[in-house]
Every structure is written in structure tokens, then in C-alpha cells.
Design an enzyme around this catalytic site. Structure first.
Site, PDB file in Angstrom:
ATOM      1  N   ALA A 239      75.684  17.826  16.772  1.00  0.00           N
ATOM      2  CA  ALA A 239      74.212  17.824  16.714  1.00  0.00           C
ATOM      3  C   ALA A 239      73.601  18.629  17.872  1.00  0.00           C
ATOM      4  CB  ALA A 239      73.702  16.389  16.744  1.00  0.00           C
ATOM      5  N   PRO A 240      72.511  19.369  17.593  1.00  0.00           N
ATOM      6  CA  PRO A 240      71.764  19.458  16.323  1.00  0.00           C
ATOM      7  C   PRO A 240      72.364  20.407  15.291  1.00  0.00           C
ATOM      8  CG  PRO A 240      70.703  20.827  17.968  1.00  0.00           C
ATOM      9  CD  PRO A 240      71.831  20.119  18.685  1.00  0.00           C
ATOM     10  N   GLY A 241      73.435  21.128  15.648  1.00  0.00           N
ATOM     11  CA  GLY A 241      74.124  21.885  14.620  1.00  0.00           C
ATOM     12  C   GLY A 241      74.212  23.379  14.807  1.00  0.00           C
TER      13      GLY A 241
ATOM     14  N   ASP B  55      79.277  13.590  15.132  1.00  0.00           N
ATOM     15  CA  ASP B  55      78.335  13.261  16.198  1.00  0.00           C
ATOM     16  C   ASP B  55      77.691  11.919  15.881  1.00  0.00           C
ATOM     17  OD1 ASP B  55      76.219  13.352  18.250  1.00  0.00           O
ATOM     18  OD2 ASP B  55      76.674  15.489  18.342  1.00  0.00           O
TER      19      ASP B  55
ATOM     20  N   LYS C  33      82.314  21.700  30.234  1.00  0.00           N
ATOM     21  CA  LYS C  33      81.040  21.596  30.939  1.00  0.00           C
ATOM     22  C   LYS C  33      81.212  20.824  32.244  1.00  0.00           C
ATOM     23  CE  LYS C  33      78.461  21.852  26.623  1.00  0.00           C
ATOM     24  NZ  LYS C  33      77.249  21.460  25.883  1.00  0.00           N
TER      25      LYS C  33
ATOM     26  N   ASP D 127      81.530  21.442  21.499  1.00  0.00           N
ATOM     27  CA  ASP D 127      80.527  21.786  22.507  1.00  0.00           C
ATOM     28  C   ASP D 127      79.944  20.491  23.073  1.00  0.00           C
ATOM     29  OD1 ASP D 127      79.071  23.692  24.005  1.00  0.00           O
ATOM     30  OD2 ASP D 127      77.351  23.562  22.658  1.00  0.00           O
TER      31      ASP D 127
END
Length: 301
Positions: A179-181, A198, A262, A233
């Protein structure tokens, strides 16, 4: 003597400096975002570009500088940290480099490209070879400003362009933390089948795309399944993502992996080194990354 130069991403000069210290690479000076080292080039994951054969050249005039570069090779990209007017005059005498935005799906260019800058009005640094096929490591695309729900898809496009591979129509893909995609949109747009995992909902337009299935839940609770591509991600501490990636690789489930590593707060260089050490993997800082790295892996034949 300058034997290597490392171009830091904007705002990540300190992070690159930390990595170079860990590698035992000394930095004699900084020229803008360019770290100048007296030691041979080392494999840096945080550098946007590594100048692998820099030469310091005394120049008497704009014409002399351009003549020296043209005598070495045709294609050059300029890094202008200072002396902008003089650099522009030199650049005007060089053959143009068509650094056009890529139209995805398209692989990175393969033409030979060097890099140069002016350290002083009468002193040029030029490297006929460098690590990135892009000018200053900057990979630009013709963007889609209406389809995707975020600009995150640009990271995925760049990763695919850099590794020269992307999902084919009909291939199966998992997108963890979807999300959001943005990534799901990019994958489905290629005709691949996507399971988007998600706790949050996808953008309705992405969820309605052909080949997209959404599953509510945690990316870390998903058991490895046989897939062509595993994408992530997701926002997570690097060591937790590392464990997930290792679990999927050990299970022999994915054929390829692309994920974003990240960093929250300080950079976890140990975790980055662990990712870089995975056989078949490649860790890199993309132009579209922020304080993060991209890991790409493929199963050996």
C-alpha cells in the site's frame, strides 16, 4: 594524487564518508559532493557514482581543456561543484551527450561515459571510466503522472533498468508492504500477476488492475511460496528485512528479489554489509533512493 572519487547522493555525504572509513578508504578532500581519495577505488554502495581512473590535468585555457578531453574519448558528463561559467564554456566545446530520460521498460545505456570537473580554474579532474552509466549517477525517466498513486514506482523502474531485467507477462510476483500500490502498479502494468500484501488498502484504481490480488496481513507473517519475483518496499529495520530475505532465499522460493533497505536514524552499516555479502545479490544506492539502499538478487542458474 587522486586515485578514486566517490559522488555522494545529495544530503548523504556523511553516510558515504562513514562507509569509506569502514572500508579503510581515506578522503583527502571534498569537492562539493565528490570525495577525493588517494587510494584505488573500492566497492561503495552509497556512492551514486565512482570515478575509477581519475587524472589531474593542468589546463591553460578553455580550448586546451576541451582538447584534452576530446583526445581521451568522445562521451563525457560534467560534475559542476564550482567554476560553473568556465565549465559551461568547456562543455560547449565537447560533443553533446544525449542524457535523455528513459522510457520504461528500457535498460540502462551501455555507451561508454567518462566524468570530469574543475578543481580550480586551471586544474581539471577527468576520469575516462566510472561505475554509473548515467551522468552523475542520475537516472531520469519519462514519468507517468496520472496512473501510479505515488512516485515510489520510480525506484522500481530504476532498479529494473540497472539490473536489465523486469517481470514478464504472466510471471508471478509478491509485493510486500504494497500500500498504496506504487510498486504493484508498476508490476501489473507489465502484465505480471501480483499478490499485494499489506495491512492497509491499495489505492482503488491499483486494486482494480488486471492481475492484482490483495491479501491483508503482515509481510513478515507470510510463509515463503514459489514466485518469480519477490518485492518489498516495506518500512522495517534493516536487520528484520535481512532475516526475511534470508528466509525466502533459504526456502528456495523466489527466482528474483528486489527490496528497499530503509534506515531509520543512524545508518546500520553492518546490516548493509550483510546484504552486500549475500551470494547472487547486489546492493546499490539508486538516484531515486533517499536514506535507503536497494537490494537485488537472482537465483544462480
Amino acid at each position: 594524487m587522486i586515485r578514486a572519487a566517490y559522488l555522494a547522493p545529495d544530503g548523504l555525504e556523511a553516510t558515504l564518508g562513514e562507509e569509506l572509513r569502514r572500508l579503510g578508504v581515506s578522503v583527502a578532500d571534498w569537492h562539493g559532493r565528490l570525495a577525493l581519495s588517494p587510494e584505488p577505488p573500492a566497492p561503495s554502495v552509497w556512492a551514486l557514482d565512482v570515478w575509477t581512473a581519475p587524472q589531474e590535468i593542468a589546463i591553460a585555457s578553455v580550448k586546451a581543456a576541451a582538447d584534452v578531453l576530446r583526445a581521451m574519448q568522445r562521451n563525457w558528463g560534467a560534475y559542476a561543484a564550482a567554476h560553473h561559467r568556465r565549465m559551461a564554456l568547456i562543455g560547449a566545446r565537447l560533443p553533446p551527450v544525449k542524457a535523455r530520460p528513459l522510457v520504461f521498460p528500457e535498460a540502462a545505456p551501455t555507451s561508454h561515459l567518462g566524468a570530469w570537473t574543475l578543481l580550480a580554474p586551471d586544474r581539471m579532474l577527468a576520469s575516462p571510466t566510472k561505475s554509473s552509466p548515467f551522468v552523475n549517477g542520475e537516472c531520469h525517466f519519462v514519468e507517468d503522472r496520472t496512473g501510479p498513486p505515488s512516485r515510489a514506482y520510480l525506484k522500481l523502474w530504476e532498479a529494473w533498468a540497472r539490473i536489465g531485467a523486469w517481470p514478464a507477462p504472466g510471471e508471478t510476483c509478491f509485493d510486500l508492504g504494497a500500500a498504496p500500490g506504487g510498486w504493484t502498479w508498476a508490476i501489473a502494468r507489465l502484465g505480471a500477476r501480483v499478490l499485494a500484501v499489506d495491512r492497509a488498502d491499495l489505492d482503488p484504481d491499483v486494486a482494480a488492475m488486471a492481475g492484482v490480488t490483495q491479501r491483508r496481513g503482515s509481510a513478515f507473517g507470510l510463509q515463503p511460496e514459489s514466485v518469480d519475483w519477490l518485492f518489498s518496499d516495506v518500512i522495517a529495520y534493516p536487520v528484520r528485512l535481512l532475516a526475511l530475505v534470508r528466509r525466502w532465499i533459504v526456502a528456495g522460493a523466489p527466482r528474483r528479489i528486489v527490496c528497499t533497505v530503509k534506515f531509520q536514524g543512524e545508518t546500520d552499516h553492518d546490516a548493509a554489509a550483510a546484504f552486500a555479502a549475500i551470494p547472487g545479490g547486489r546492493l546499490m544506492h539508486l538516484f531515486h533512493n533517499k536514506h535507503e539502499l536497494t537490494f537485488a538478487w537472482h537465483r544462480p542458474p
